[in-house]
Design an enzyme around this catalytic site. Structure first.
Site, PDB file in Angstrom:
ATOM      1  N   SER A 114       5.748  -7.790   3.904  1.00  0.00           N
ATOM      2  CA  SER A 114       4.944  -6.734   2.394  1.00  0.00           C
ATOM      3  C   SER A 114       4.198  -7.924   1.918  1.00  0.00           C
ATOM      4  O   SER A 114       4.626  -8.496   1.263  1.00  0.00           O
ATOM      5  CB  SER A 114       5.847  -5.982   1.937  1.00  0.00           C
ATOM      6  OG  SER A 114       5.132  -4.972   1.157  1.00  0.00           O
ATOM      7  N   THR A 145       8.655  -0.612   5.361  1.00  0.00           N
ATOM      8  CA  THR A 145       9.675   0.526   4.818  1.00  0.00           C
ATOM      9  C   THR A 145       8.627   1.011   6.461  1.00  0.00           C
ATOM     10  O   THR A 145       9.244   1.574   7.597  1.00  0.00           O
ATOM     11  CB  THR A 145       9.222   1.788   3.990  1.00  0.00           C
ATOM     12  OG1 THR A 145      10.000   1.429   3.084  1.00  0.00           O
ATOM     13  CG2 THR A 145       9.830   3.150   5.102  1.00  0.00           C
ATOM     14  N   CYS A 188      13.266   1.250  -4.838  1.00  0.00           N
ATOM     15  CA  CYS A 188      12.902   1.967  -3.704  1.00  0.00           C
ATOM     16  C   CYS A 188      13.347   3.297  -4.039  1.00  0.00           C
ATOM     17  O   CYS A 188      13.785   4.185  -2.909  1.00  0.00           O
ATOM     18  CB  CYS A 188      12.293   1.806  -2.558  1.00  0.00           C
ATOM     19  SG  CYS A 188      11.004   0.302  -2.797  1.00  0.00           S
TER      20      CYS A 188
END
Length: 358
Positions: free
Chosen positions: A185, A69, A308
């Site tokens: 990630s 993010t 999320c």
């Protein structure tokens, strides 16, 4: 618990967990000049080289962040004055960091509409930044990133690609993709949460979001999470082992799809190229939230939409953008496998699914 939610987080590889623990014990701040600091710095730079190698990048262009993010935010907010376009099916980490941006539509299989993108680009003046993911986290649909890059570069723009779902599942090379900026990630590839990276090509360096110290060559202030980053590097170097096993995983996924279709399931984007580990399936008449809870009680971890969203199950913006009817969009769940998933586990899942449809 049979874990079928690897697109949300893949459990930490045991070798990575050991390394993270070892580095935690070592301590040291990579900005310090004494021995402990130099050791931490070496850990950081080895990981930078490992992550760069995963995607064919220059280690100097690997910027470590705390999450995908954050990396997406820096990519999208790091070029003031650029007009931003994103696909309509991006993760909220892209959509909510680019509110007011133009949205590129997708077709009924969830693939970006290249003609629509070309028209949007033709109608713009000034610098442009386009963000298109490598593969959708919900449906698994792989996007034509190279074709997007060609259109964007012909317009003189920049292309950002959120590629967090790719490592260990798809070949990864930033040069082949044609992306100017790439997000990765750690926790999507067997690393620990708390480490991610924004990778950029020469001439496409984003402005810093976090200011303070001179960490990450003054691109991102704040003491680096050395244990998690060291684990990230190891996970990146091990991703190739998972990639080799994806043919087997895809075969398991396809058999699972056939078994669920035989019991009333509707496979989303079945005709599109998808991540080999991902299956999005709807059960008309049974809300996705009900399915997730029922399957959880039966011992299966699955998702509906993105993971999320503070634990909430909500109607998928991805499936809405694809134009799917409410009875399908509201009843779809995602199953995401790993090389550790077994045929026996999937047979048990099919049995639980059959009970749910009764």
């Amino acid at each position: 618990m049979i874990y079928l939610d690897h697109n949300a987080t893949t459990p930490v590889n045991p070798a990575v967990a050991k390394l993270v623990g070892d580095v935690l014990i070592e301590g040291g701040n990579p900005s310090s000049v004494h021995g402990a600091g130099r050791l931490a710095r070496r850990r950081l730079e080895v990981a930078r080289e490992q992550v760069a190698l995963l995607v064919g990048a220059d280690p100097r262009h690997v910027l470590f962040t705390a999450s995908g993010t954050e990396a997406n935010n820096q990519a999208l907010r790091g070029f003031p004055g650029h007009t931003i376009l994103t696909s309509a099916i991006e993760h909220d980490a892209v959509l909510k960091s680019s509110e007011g941006a133009g949205r590129i539509p997708v077709d009924s299989l969830g693939r970006i509409d290249l003609e629509a993108l070309e028209k949007l680009l033709d109608g713009l003046s000034g610098p442009v930044l386009v963000s298109v993911m490598l593969a959708n986290n919900e449906t698994g649909v792989v996007q034509p990133v190279r074709a997007v890059a060609n259109l964007v570069h012909a317009r003189g723009g920049l292309l950002h690609c959120d590629a967090v779902q790719g490592p260990g599942r798809l070949p990864m090379d930033i040069r082949v993709l044609g992306a100017d900026l790439l997000t990765l990630s750690a926790h999507k590839m067997g690393g620990a949460p708390g480490a991610a990276a924004l990778i950029f090509r020469e001439g496409a360096e984003p402005a810093a979001l976090l200011r303070g110290g001179g960490q990450e060559r003054s691109r991102r202030a704040g003491t680096e999470n050395v244990p998690a980053i060291a684990g990230f590097g190891l996970a990146a170097s091990l991703a190739g082992e998972s990639l080799i096993l994806m043919t087997h995983v895809e075969a398991l996924r396809d058999q699972l799809a056939e078994d669920l279709k035989a019991r009333g399931g509707v496979i989303i984007a079945e005709e599109a190229e998808r991540l080999p580990n991902t299956l999005c399936v709807a059960l008309p008449g049974k809300p996705a939230e009900t399915q997730v809870m029922t399957l959880d009680l039966a011992g299966f971890a699955v998702s509906a939409g993105s993971a999320c969203s503070s634990g909430k199950v909500k109607r998928s913006h991805v499936l809405v953008a694809m134009g799917l009817p409410d009875e399908i969009a509201g009843s779809a769940i995602r199953l995401s496998l790993s090389p550790a998933t077994s045929a026996d586990e999937l047979a048990r899942f099919v049995a639980a699914w059959a009970r749910m449809t009764g």
